[in-house]
Scaffold this motif. Sequence first.
Motif, PDB file in Angstrom:
ATOM      1  N   LYS A 201      -4.777  -1.068  10.552  1.00  0.00           N
ATOM      2  CA  LYS A 201      -4.276   0.118   9.858  1.00  0.00           C
ATOM      3  C   LYS A 201      -3.135   0.781  10.626  1.00  0.00           C
ATOM      4  O   LYS A 201      -2.300   1.454  10.035  1.00  0.00           O
ATOM      5  CB  LYS A 201      -5.408   1.120   9.645  1.00  0.00           C
TER       6      LYS A 201
ATOM      7  N   GLN B 227      -8.011  -7.082   1.390  1.00  0.00           N
ATOM      8  CA  GLN B 227      -8.202  -5.618   1.322  1.00  0.00           C
ATOM      9  C   GLN B 227      -9.333  -5.186   2.253  1.00  0.00           C
ATOM     10  O   GLN B 227      -9.210  -4.194   2.976  1.00  0.00           O
ATOM     11  CB  GLN B 227      -8.514  -5.204  -0.118  1.00  0.00           C
TER      12      GLN B 227
ATOM     13  N   LYS C  46       3.735  -1.387   7.877  1.00  0.00           N
ATOM     14  CA  LYS C  46       3.464  -2.261   6.737  1.00  0.00           C
ATOM     15  C   LYS C  46       4.689  -2.379   5.836  1.00  0.00           C
ATOM     16  O   LYS C  46       5.418  -1.410   5.643  1.00  0.00           O
ATOM     17  CB  LYS C  46       2.280  -1.722   5.935  1.00  0.00           C
TER      18      LYS C  46
ATOM     19  N   HIS D 271       6.098  -4.308   2.008  1.00  0.00           N
ATOM     20  CA  HIS D 271       5.724  -4.999   0.769  1.00  0.00           C
ATOM     21  C   HIS D 271       6.937  -5.748   0.239  1.00  0.00           C
ATOM     22  O   HIS D 271       8.078  -5.463   0.607  1.00  0.00           O
ATOM     23  CB  HIS D 271       5.172  -4.030  -0.283  1.00  0.00           C
TER      24      HIS D 271
ATOM     25  N   ASN E 136      -9.201  -2.649   5.455  1.00  0.00           N
ATOM     26  CA  ASN E 136     -10.059  -1.464   5.454  1.00  0.00           C
ATOM     27  C   ASN E 136     -11.007  -1.417   6.651  1.00  0.00           C
ATOM     28  O   ASN E 136     -11.365  -0.334   7.116  1.00  0.00           O
ATOM     29  CB  ASN E 136     -10.884  -1.394   4.164  1.00  0.00           C
TER      30      ASN E 136
ATOM     31  N   SER F  41       3.436   1.392   2.860  1.00  0.00           N
ATOM     32  CA  SER F  41       4.315   0.238   3.105  1.00  0.00           C
ATOM     33  C   SER F  41       5.726   0.540   2.600  1.00  0.00           C
ATOM     34  O   SER F  41       5.918   1.296   1.652  1.00  0.00           O
ATOM     35  CB  SER F  41       3.757  -1.016   2.438  1.00  0.00           C
TER      36      SER F  41
ATOM     37  N   CYS G 167       0.857  -1.180   0.000  1.00  0.00           N
ATOM     38  CA  CYS G 167       0.000   0.000   0.000  1.00  0.00           C
ATOM     39  C   CYS G 167       0.895   1.233   0.000  1.00  0.00           C
ATOM     40  O   CYS G 167       2.119   1.124   0.028  1.00  0.00           O
ATOM     41  CB  CYS G 167      -0.951  -0.010   1.198  1.00  0.00           C
ATOM     42  N   GLU G 168       0.291   2.409  -0.012  1.00  0.00           N
ATOM     43  CA  GLU G 168       1.061   3.648  -0.116  1.00  0.00           C
ATOM     44  C   GLU G 168       2.071   3.821   1.011  1.00  0.00           C
ATOM     45  O   GLU G 168       3.167   4.319   0.802  1.00  0.00           O
ATOM     46  CB  GLU G 168       0.117   4.858  -0.142  1.00  0.00           C
TER      47      GLU G 168
END
Length: 194
Positions: free
Chosen positions: A124, A114, A128, A130, A118, A86, A83-84
């Motif tokens: 959240k 996902q 995170k 990746h 969410n 991570s 995600c943005e």
Amino acid sequence: MSQKCPRCGFIHNCYCEAIPTIASDLCFTLLTHPNEPSRATNTGKLIDKLFDDCTITEWQRKSPCERCLPDTSPYSPVLVFPCEESVPLAKWHQKQQGAKSNFIVLDGTWQEAQKMLNRSAWLKLLPKVHLDSAELSQYQLRRNQEPGNLCTFEVCAEITREVGNEHDANAMLTFFEDYLLRFQAERSGHALTR
């Protein structure tokens, strides 16, 4: 009539002897979507057979798994999810300077994973990471997979590779390739012929 293997549950294609010995001391927590345990195509159960420090727990939207929280986890919990916010796993691993991480993997379809993220404020809040994998998935047991999406087993193998254990990662993927052949034969009701 043949009997199911008490360990792997297969009748015609027992894979117990094919399970590799993994020397890695990685810690995994698989947060499993409620639909996942009943699916024959679930690969998270294989990770539990390979790693001593693996916990499979059902995801709860509002009730976090204590093993996944920074205050109650024995190791640094980190969610493996692109995600943005991570960061690459290699960067996280280097920053940990040898401290053990608890790799949290969302075990379900990509759409379910996902939704799990969410819908859970506590998820959240976790750091995170990746994967930087260019590997193509061997997993073809489910429909609607997008290119680049790895199944739970492949994610854990790639984590193993990226933290520096190439030998164990290769052993895992060799086993997984064999498992998929056995699974397809088992689903068809016959022993695998080679």
